[in-house]
Motif scaffolding. Structure first.
Motif, PDB file in Angstrom:
ATOM      1  N   VAL A 277      47.926  11.288  41.661  1.00 30.27           N
ATOM      2  CA  VAL A 277      48.846  12.509  41.341  1.00 30.27           C
ATOM      3  C   VAL A 277      48.456  13.291  40.206  1.00 30.27           C
ATOM      4  CG1 VAL A 277      51.199  13.008  41.132  1.00 30.27           C
ATOM      5  CG2 VAL A 277      50.625  10.897  41.948  1.00 30.27           C
ATOM      6  N   PRO A 278      48.341  14.679  40.407  1.00 32.56           N
ATOM      7  CA  PRO A 278      47.993  15.634  39.250  1.00 32.56           C
ATOM      8  C   PRO A 278      48.785  15.281  38.095  1.00 32.56           C
ATOM      9  CG  PRO A 278      48.291  16.809  41.411  1.00 32.56           C
ATOM     10  CD  PRO A 278      48.799  15.225  41.644  1.00 32.56           C
ATOM     11  N   GLU A 279      48.245  15.471  37.106  1.00 36.05           N
ATOM     12  CA  GLU A 279      48.904  15.264  35.736  1.00 36.05           C
ATOM     13  C   GLU A 279      50.289  16.134  35.487  1.00 36.05           C
ATOM     14  OE1 GLU A 279      47.810  13.308  31.906  1.00 36.05           O
ATOM     15  OE2 GLU A 279      47.736  12.896  33.944  1.00 36.05           O
ATOM     16  N   ARG A 280      50.010  17.328  35.832  1.00 37.01           N
ATOM     17  CA  ARG A 280      51.200  18.247  35.883  1.00 37.01           C
ATOM     18  C   ARG A 280      52.274  18.115  36.540  1.00 37.01           C
ATOM     19  NH1 ARG A 280      51.674  23.619  34.429  1.00 37.01           N
ATOM     20  NH2 ARG A 280      53.155  24.995  35.610  1.00 37.01           N
ATOM     21  N   ALA A 281      51.936  17.361  37.847  1.00 38.42           N
ATOM     22  CA  ALA A 281      53.135  16.831  38.595  1.00 38.42           C
ATOM     23  C   ALA A 281      53.784  15.892  37.864  1.00 38.42           C
ATOM     24  CB  ALA A 281      52.647  16.589  39.993  1.00 38.42           C
TER      25      ALA A 281
ATOM     26  N   ARG B  17      57.372  19.161  45.170  1.00 34.17           N
ATOM     27  CA  ARG B  17      57.444  20.354  46.151  1.00 34.17           C
ATOM     28  C   ARG B  17      57.007  21.682  45.535  1.00 34.17           C
ATOM     29  NH1 ARG B  17      59.574  19.522  51.023  1.00 34.17           N
ATOM     30  NH2 ARG B  17      60.038  17.263  50.659  1.00 34.17           N
ATOM     31  N   TYR B  18      57.621  22.028  44.401  1.00 34.13           N
ATOM     32  CA  TYR B  18      57.533  23.302  43.938  1.00 34.13           C
ATOM     33  C   TYR B  18      57.045  23.131  42.361  1.00 34.13           C
ATOM     34  CZ  TYR B  18      61.012  24.044  47.657  1.00 34.13           C
ATOM     35  OH  TYR B  18      61.765  24.145  48.666  1.00 34.13           O
ATOM     36  N   ASP B  19      56.333  24.272  42.150  1.00 35.26           N
ATOM     37  CA  ASP B  19      55.938  24.207  40.786  1.00 35.26           C
ATOM     38  C   ASP B  19      57.095  24.680  39.900  1.00 35.26           C
ATOM     39  OD1 ASP B  19      54.480  24.054  38.349  1.00 35.26           O
ATOM     40  OD2 ASP B  19      53.057  25.810  39.231  1.00 35.26           O
TER      41      ASP B  19
ATOM     42  N   ARG C  22      61.302  16.487  25.930  1.00 35.61           N
ATOM     43  CA  ARG C  22      60.610  17.667  24.979  1.00 35.61           C
ATOM     44  C   ARG C  22      59.189  17.384  24.871  1.00 35.61           C
ATOM     45  NH1 ARG C  22      63.564  16.391  20.568  1.00 35.61           N
ATOM     46  NH2 ARG C  22      65.569  17.434  21.063  1.00 35.61           N
ATOM     47  N   GLN C  23      58.826  15.908  24.915  1.00 34.22           N
ATOM     48  CA  GLN C  23      57.382  15.883  24.867  1.00 34.22           C
ATOM     49  C   GLN C  23      56.741  16.364  26.164  1.00 34.22           C
ATOM     50  OE1 GLN C  23      56.436  11.876  22.993  1.00 34.22           O
ATOM     51  NE2 GLN C  23      58.721  11.888  22.251  1.00 34.22           N
ATOM     52  N   ALA C  24      57.427  15.652  27.274  1.00 33.33           N
ATOM     53  CA  ALA C  24      56.485  16.026  28.624  1.00 33.33           C
ATOM     54  C   ALA C  24      56.503  17.536  28.708  1.00 33.33           C
ATOM     55  CB  ALA C  24      57.560  15.435  29.772  1.00 33.33           C
ATOM     56  N   LEU C  25      57.783  18.211  28.443  1.00 29.69           N
ATOM     57  CA  LEU C  25      57.274  19.891  28.848  1.00 29.69           C
ATOM     58  C   LEU C  25      56.881  20.657  27.674  1.00 29.69           C
ATOM     59  CD1 LEU C  25      61.062  20.716  30.215  1.00 29.69           C
ATOM     60  CD2 LEU C  25      58.566  20.415  31.488  1.00 29.69           C
ATOM     61  N   GLN C  26      56.573  20.022  26.388  1.00 32.88           N
ATOM     62  CA  GLN C  26      56.029  20.765  25.662  1.00 32.88           C
ATOM     63  C   GLN C  26      54.058  20.621  25.705  1.00 32.88           C
ATOM     64  OE1 GLN C  26      57.555  19.118  21.792  1.00 32.88           O
ATOM     65  NE2 GLN C  26      59.108  21.102  21.711  1.00 32.88           N
ATOM     66  N   THR C  27      54.048  19.352  26.403  1.00 34.72           N
ATOM     67  CA  THR C  27      52.412  19.118  26.541  1.00 34.72           C
ATOM     68  C   THR C  27      52.189  19.400  27.951  1.00 34.72           C
ATOM     69  OG1 THR C  27      53.044  16.786  26.881  1.00 34.72           O
ATOM     70  CG2 THR C  27      52.691  17.558  24.666  1.00 34.72           C
ATOM     71  N   LEU C  28      53.199  20.005  28.539  1.00 36.24           N
ATOM     72  CA  LEU C  28      52.697  20.264  30.297  1.00 36.24           C
ATOM     73  C   LEU C  28      51.614  20.928  30.438  1.00 36.24           C
ATOM     74  CD1 LEU C  28      54.522  20.129  32.730  1.00 36.24           C
ATOM     75  CD2 LEU C  28      55.131  22.599  32.618  1.00 36.24           C
ATOM     76  N   PRO C  29      50.542  20.294  31.132  1.00 35.00           N
ATOM     77  CA  PRO C  29      49.377  20.746  31.422  1.00 35.00           C
ATOM     78  C   PRO C  29      49.171  21.503  32.392  1.00 35.00           C
ATOM     79  CG  PRO C  29      49.454  18.506  32.281  1.00 35.00           C
ATOM     80  CD  PRO C  29      50.849  18.810  31.926  1.00 35.00           C
ATOM     81  N   ASP C  30      48.059  22.394  32.498  1.00 32.50           N
ATOM     82  CA  ASP C  30      47.984  23.113  33.727  1.00 32.50           C
ATOM     83  C   ASP C  30      47.218  22.471  34.676  1.00 32.50           C
ATOM     84  OD1 ASP C  30      48.986  25.221  32.341  1.00 32.50           O
ATOM     85  OD2 ASP C  30      47.146  26.007  31.308  1.00 32.50           O
TER      86      ASP C  30
ATOM     87  N   PRO D  68      46.891  21.732  39.383  1.00 35.60           N
ATOM     88  CA  PRO D  68      47.946  21.616  40.527  1.00 35.60           C
ATOM     89  C   PRO D  68      49.024  20.902  40.489  1.00 35.60           C
ATOM     90  CG  PRO D  68      46.038  20.289  40.948  1.00 35.60           C
ATOM     91  CD  PRO D  68      45.908  20.974  39.375  1.00 35.60           C
ATOM     92  N   TYR D  69      50.042  21.190  40.980  1.00 35.71           N
ATOM     93  CA  TYR D  69      51.242  20.360  41.069  1.00 35.71           C
ATOM     94  C   TYR D  69      51.588  19.591  42.314  1.00 35.71           C
ATOM     95  CZ  TYR D  69      53.022  24.148  44.046  1.00 35.71           C
ATOM     96  OH  TYR D  69      53.029  25.021  45.002  1.00 35.71           O
ATOM     97  N   GLN D  70      50.491  19.703  43.141  1.00 32.28           N
ATOM     98  CA  GLN D  70      50.447  18.720  44.324  1.00 32.28           C
ATOM     99  C   GLN D  70      48.911  18.013  44.836  1.00 32.28           C
ATOM    100  OE1 GLN D  70      51.658  20.997  47.726  1.00 32.28           O
ATOM    101  NE2 GLN D  70      53.916  20.740  47.299  1.00 32.28           N
ATOM    102  N   ALA D  71      48.435  16.914  45.093  1.00 31.21           N
ATOM    103  CA  ALA D  71      47.568  16.811  45.289  1.00 31.21           C
ATOM    104  C   ALA D  71      46.976  17.551  46.635  1.00 31.21           C
ATOM    105  CB  ALA D  71      47.637  14.968  45.820  1.00 31.21           C
TER     106      ALA D  71
END
Lengths: 167, 213, 393, 351
Positions: free
Chosen positions: C110-114, C180-182, C299-307, C309-312
């Motif tokens: 699964v992509p990191e961003r997802a 499902r969505y970004d 807070r940590q998950a969204l502050q370090t939200l990587p760029d 894809p959001y879907q494999a």
């Protein structure tokens, strides 16, 4: 005995602290909306009642097959180039607003609208018919659609991953 | 502790009761003889080297139509016709029933999976509700939904279905009855087309193939 | 279990001093299926002697729809929709549990961003669920106002989740292989961070003053419905119930899934501050403190939200899962939510057993409820935080 | 009152006995009307207070301005509802119980001193009478719970009886210091003794700290006596569904409802009378305020306090309620009685 009076003190003081909080709220503006007069603005992605623009639909049946609750009814007649859609109905008694139909629609005819308050007295009226058979039947084949001046989806805009998902 | 090491210990304690160990990157599991499962569980719980203090899950399984190589197909739902009625089959299910036990040790932080198989005719497994109390409800559920009898269960009633329900819904050959105590179960079809259409009634299968893009 | 009324305080029914010549029996009392304190359509059949409960028999199944049978009929992606309906107070956690299980069987990365989005939404859902738990527990204790305050904050969460997923209560947001969505473009991340700050620094202290540390509330919940660690493990309790009993276990930390290992947070356990370890107050306060920890995770998950894809990619409307069987568990808001999926290589699961936390947690009532007063039983059931959609499935 | 008598004996040409009957009937009708009005106003007030405390509005639509007519509409609706008597219920008792409950609160209203010369029944044992007749409510609740033939109702009735019988004691004990100060049980005398502004009210802690404590004793006991949160044991909607009135519908339920709010205002008015100077204005310069208005405003403030407590605190358990009564309230009230007596002796306030 000390515990006894400590308990009484704690009971009274914690009650007073709580009462201070509730009293403060009397002067705060309430957060609720007065529903029929004020309405919440639905976010862009809000999944309301499903709408199908039958002029765009080519009855490919993907939505009906992907629906987990089988609430989409599509009826067609004829074969190949003479295939026409005669009925497109959604039974909102069954619909669970999961959006699986819309995101796999390759023509983009089926969408989730922002409507949410379709309260009715008889649940049979929740079966929505999107086609009136007295009007022209919708051709399904692309060639026929071009021939009869119906909307066709542009070839190049078609999303790649979705083709052939329909088993 | 490594999964096969756990199995070694178990096999040592059970003797012929241990039927084999399946190595598998996803989830290795050990098969034990049905009659010995309570004994195996007691060993797994009480042995200080294993110390499985929690039963995570107990699942009843109807193995009908499943072949171990994974080639089989599920036969539970044969499909629905377009008016929403399930297609009924007169095929008689024949495969075994099974139970899977998932154990976890909070102290040693390891998991283990046990599986047993019983024939559809006997469908009886020894209860382990004396070992982990949580098994009591899982076993009742397995009895309710799959018709697995647990010998020695303290409270062998149905769990989720009504007491007088006929059949066990998760069996692969289960067909829902039309009536239960006079209550119709299938529901009324509300999909009737209010506009009469000459050709192509509700019974006609819709769209034979997707339109060409 | 417990077919015969059990002994209470060393006295069984029948040993009691009654007026000679007058036949007396236990009062059979149906608490539910429609009762304000049973959190849904749970029915508890009580045998009571005055206020003392001698026997509790939970009767389930009023919300049974045999979702496991449905799982054998619909494909993997379609069944995500049904997982929403298990724990309808924290559907994101249920989605997460199911897609994690399917991905494990598929071997799908699964992509990191997802994963970050999943963690953030799951934790928001957990906060929403815990808020309901605090609120309804307060309501069971007769405190009306905290209920409305908690719902006020829950409403904010629902608005946020509605903006990202489109659903208000039943999201159907996660799919095998991603989400499902970004994240929406309309400042969603900043709004979530604002809300989390508000929740942690402003609202939680308010609840604590109003309810948690209120003397009456402590009297009602401390030393009531004590579940000791051994009983909790024996009955398969998980989640805040297990942690309230002082067992330091959380699937997010001890059986890692998703990206929880990347974040800095602590598992909260009950210490018996106001009474005994494992009483109702401990279970309550564990939830209140988990809200705080969830805020930290979000807070940590969204502050370090990587760029990225959001879907494999290459995931189709119908996913096929290779044959195999695996039990996967995640920590939902109620406890360990496990999916035992057996796949035969087709489009649908061959068998999908759901191990729902509320189902296992509720069973402990049969043991702990005996000997309590009727009011304490209400507190006990409230502190277990059950959801009937998950119990009856 | 004298005006009324003059009117009936003079202009209407009645003899004294006739005037007595006429005045009594008039007062009975008046009191019942006021009481029904109170129930309606306090229902609305309760909903608004609860609403704003909980970050919402409460009723907003009926009657345009803040839903003022909501309670009226509710009353009309509840009167129009079907009257259901459960098949297995004890019919006579079931029908009589709500009347008895209402009677208990209505009778006590007779002795309330609204203004210097306006009290329906001005008699020397007034305070004693009020406490005596308000105990009738317990019998009504027991009857309602028993005759409903519902287990939850029975629980509610048993709890209610235990609670109300117990809390009568601290309620009466908290009033005793006031009686000691006044030397009379007559409500008017008690109020007249508090003449001279807020400094002379019984609640003034500098005048007598024990009377100040007694006020809070009285207030807590009165919440319990009216079965409202956090002491709403007989109802406990999250445990006993609705307690003793689970099976009641329509008009009969309205009687319980009416009695709850009538009782609420009654205990608030008694507290006003005992501790807050009755119909005296708070400061001497404010004598232009009509005495009855003074009295009602103080009563409504206490009702607000009562609602405020109700919507803030969780409910206590039934055994804790008894603990609170017998091991906290009664000893402290007794202490108040003794302390207040000693204090008055020391400062020469004793009558």
């Amino acid at each position: 005995m000390g515990q006894y009076f400590t308990d009484i003190y704690l009971a009274v003081s914690s009650a007073l602290q709580g009462m201070a909080i509730t009293f403060k709220h009397i002067y705060k503006k309430p957060v609720t909306l007065q529903f029929p007069d004020e309405r919440q603005v639905m976010p862009e992605r809000f999944r309301g009642f499903v709408h199908n623009d039958t002029a765009k639909c080519d009855a490919c049946n993907i939505c009906a097959k992907l629906c987990p609750v089988d609430c989409i009814y599509i009826e067609t007649e004829g074969k190949a180039k003479d295939r026409y859609m005669t009925r497109y109905a959604i039974d909102y008694n069954k619909c669970i607003w999961c959006s699986l139909c819309t995101e796999n629609c390759h023509t983009g005819s089926i969408t989730m609208s922002h409507d949410y308050d379709h309260a009715v007295f008889d649940r049979r009226t929740l079966v929505y018919e999107f086609m009136d058979p007295r009007e022209a039947k919708v051709p399904c084949h692309r060639a026929t659609r071009i021939e009869q001046n119906w909307w066709v989806e542009p070839k190049e805009d078609k999303p790649g991953g979705d083709k052939g998902d329909d088993e | 502790m490594e999964q096969n090491a756990i199995y070694e210990l178990l096999a040592g304690a059970l003797g012929d009761g241990a039927l084999g160990f399946t190595e598998n990157p996803l989830e290795p599991w050990a098969a034990v003889e049905t009659a010995k499962v309570a004994e195996a569980c007691r060993f797994l719980r009480d042995d200080p080297r294993l110390d499985f203090d929690q039963l995570m899950c107990l699942s009843g399984i109807d193995w009908d139509g499943f072949d171990e190589a994974g080639k089989g197909k599920s036969v539970s739902i044969l499909g629905y016709s377009d008016d929403g009625q399930p297609e009924k089959s007169d095929r008689v299910a024949t495969g075994d029933l099974g139970v899977a036990y998932h154990l976890y040790s909070h102290a040693l932080r390891h998991k283990f999976t046990l599986r047993v198989r019983v024939t559809r005719e006997s469908a009886t497994v020894p209860t382990i509700s004396g070992l982990w109390s949580t098994a009591a409800w899982h076993e009742r559920e397995a009895w309710d939904l799959l018709g697995l009898k647990f010998a020695g269960h303290p409270d062998p009633r149905r769990m989720l279905m009504e007491e007088d329900w006929v059949g066990h819904p998760l069996r692969k050959d289960y067909v829902m009855p039309d009536l239960w105590n006079g209550v119709p179960l299938q529901g009324q079809p509300y999909c009737a087309n209010p506009f009469p259409v000459e050709s192509g009634g509700p019974d006609k299968p819709a769209g034979d193939k997707p339109a060409e893009g | 279990m417990a077919n015969e009324p059990t002994m209470v305080n060393g006295r069984g029914w029948g040993d009691q001093d009654h007026v000679p010549g007058i036949k007396s029996e236990l009062l059979e009392l149906n608490m539910g299926p429609q009762h304000p304190a049973t959190h849904g359509v749970l029915r508890l059949l009580l045998h009571t002697d005055g206020e003392i409960v001698y026997k509790v028999t939970p009767v389930l199944g009023y919300l049974h729809r045999c979702a496991e049978k449905i799982a054998e009929g619909v494909n993997y992606k379609q069944w995500v929709v049904y997982t929403d309906r298990f724990d309808y107070l924290a559907p994101m956690c249920c989605n997460h549990a199911y897609v994690t299980a399917v991905e494990k069987l598929m071997g799908q990365a699964v992509p990191e961003r997802a994963e970050h989005i999943r963690v953030a939404t799951s934790e928001l859902s957990r906060i929403a669920s815990h808020l309901i738990a605090l609120a309804t527990f307060g309501l069971d204790m007769g405190a009306w106002t905290p209920l409305l305050y908690c719902f006020r904050e829950r409403e904010e969460i629902l608005n946020l989740l509605e903006r990202i997923s489109g659903g208000r209560m039943l999201y159907n947001y996660m799919i095998p292989g991603g989400v499902r969505y970004d994240v929406p473009n309309d400042n969603w991340v900043a709004d979530v961070l604002d809300f989390v700050d508000l929740m942690e620094h402003n609202k939680l202290p308010e609840y604590n003053t109003l309810l948690s540390y209120n003397k009456i509330f402590i009297e009602r919940t401390a030393d009531v419905g004590i579940i000791d660690a051994k009983t909790a493990l024996d009955y398969g309790c998980t989640g805040p119930v297990l942690r309230g009993s002082g067992v330091d276990f959380d699937c997010r930390r001890d059986d890692p899934y998703s990206v929880y290992h990347k974040f800095d947070w602590q598992v909260q356990i009950g210490h018996g501050e106001k009474g005994t370890v494992g009483d109702c107050w401990d279970r309550y306060i564990v939830r209140a403190r988990e809200i705080e920890q969830s805020c930290r995770i979000i807070r940590q998950a969204l502050q370090t939200l990587p760029d990225g894809p959001y879907q494999a990619l290459a995931l189709k409307a119908i996913v096929k899962v290779p044959a195999g069987a695996a039990y996967t568990r995640v920590e939902s808001s109620k406890g360990e939510l496990g999916h035992y999926i057996i796949s035969d290589g087709g489009q649908t699961a061959f068998r999908n057993k759901v191990r729902s936390p509320s189902f296992c947690n509720l069973q402990v009532v049969e043991k702990v409820g005996v000997g309590q007063m009727v009011s304490d039983l209400v507190a006990l059931v409230g502190s277990l935080d059950i959801v009937l959609g998950e119990i009856d499935r | 009152m004298q005006l009324l008598y003059d009117f009936f004996t003079g202009q209407a040409g009645m003899d004294l006995a006739g005037a007595h009957i006429a005045v009594a009937s008039l007062m009975a009708v008046l009191m019942f009307t006021v009481m029904a009005l109170c129930a309606i106003i306090f229902t609305w007030m309760e909903r608004k207070v609860a609403g704003f405390m909980q970050s919402r509005y409460g009723p907003m639509y009926t009657g345009r301005w803040h839903g003022w007519a909501q309670a009226v509409a509710d009353m009309l609706k509840i009167l129009g509802k079907e009257d259901i008597i459960p098949g297995e219920a004890d019919k006579g008792m079931f029908q009589f119980a709500p009347i008895l409950v209402l009677l208990g609160s209505l009778l006590a209203w007779a002795a309330i001193p609204w203004a210097p010369d306006f009290v329906a029944a001005d008699f020397d044992l007034g305070l004693f009478y009020i406490f005596a007749v308000s105990s009738l409510v317990v019998i009504g609740i027991l009857m309602a719970g028993w005759s409903s033939n519902n287990k939850w109702a029975l629980y509610g009735a048993a709890r209610g009886a235990a609670q109300m019988v117990s809390y009568e004691i601290p309620l009466a004990l908290a009033a005793i210091p006031v009686v000691m100060r006044t030397g009379s049980l007559n409500p008017q005398d008690i109020i007249i003794a508090q003449q001279g502004g807020i400094w002379n009210w019984n609640i003034n802690p500098i005048m007598n700290p024990f009377l100040f404590i007694a006020f809070f004793m009285y207030f807590i006991a009165s919440i319990a006596e009216t079965n409202r949160g956090p002491f709403d044991m007989p109802e406990t909607e999250s445990e006993l569904v609705a307690g003793y009135h689970t099976e009641y519908t329509g008009m009969r339920f309205a009687f319980f409802f009416l009695s709850e709010y009538a009782n609420l205002f009654l205990v608030s008015m008694i507290a006003t009378m005992l501790f807050l100077g009755g119909w005296w204005a708070p400061f001497p310069g404010m004598a232009w305020i009509p005495p009855a208005l003074n009295f009602i405003i103080k009563g409504v403030l206490l009702v607000f306090l009562n609602m405020w407590v109700r919507w803030t605190l969780p409910r206590v358990r039934v055994d804790q309620l008894m603990f609170l009564c017998w091991k906290v309230m009664i000893p402290l009230s007794l202490l108040c009685v003794v302390g207040a007596g000693l204090w008055m002796m020391a400062w020469g306030q004793l009558k």
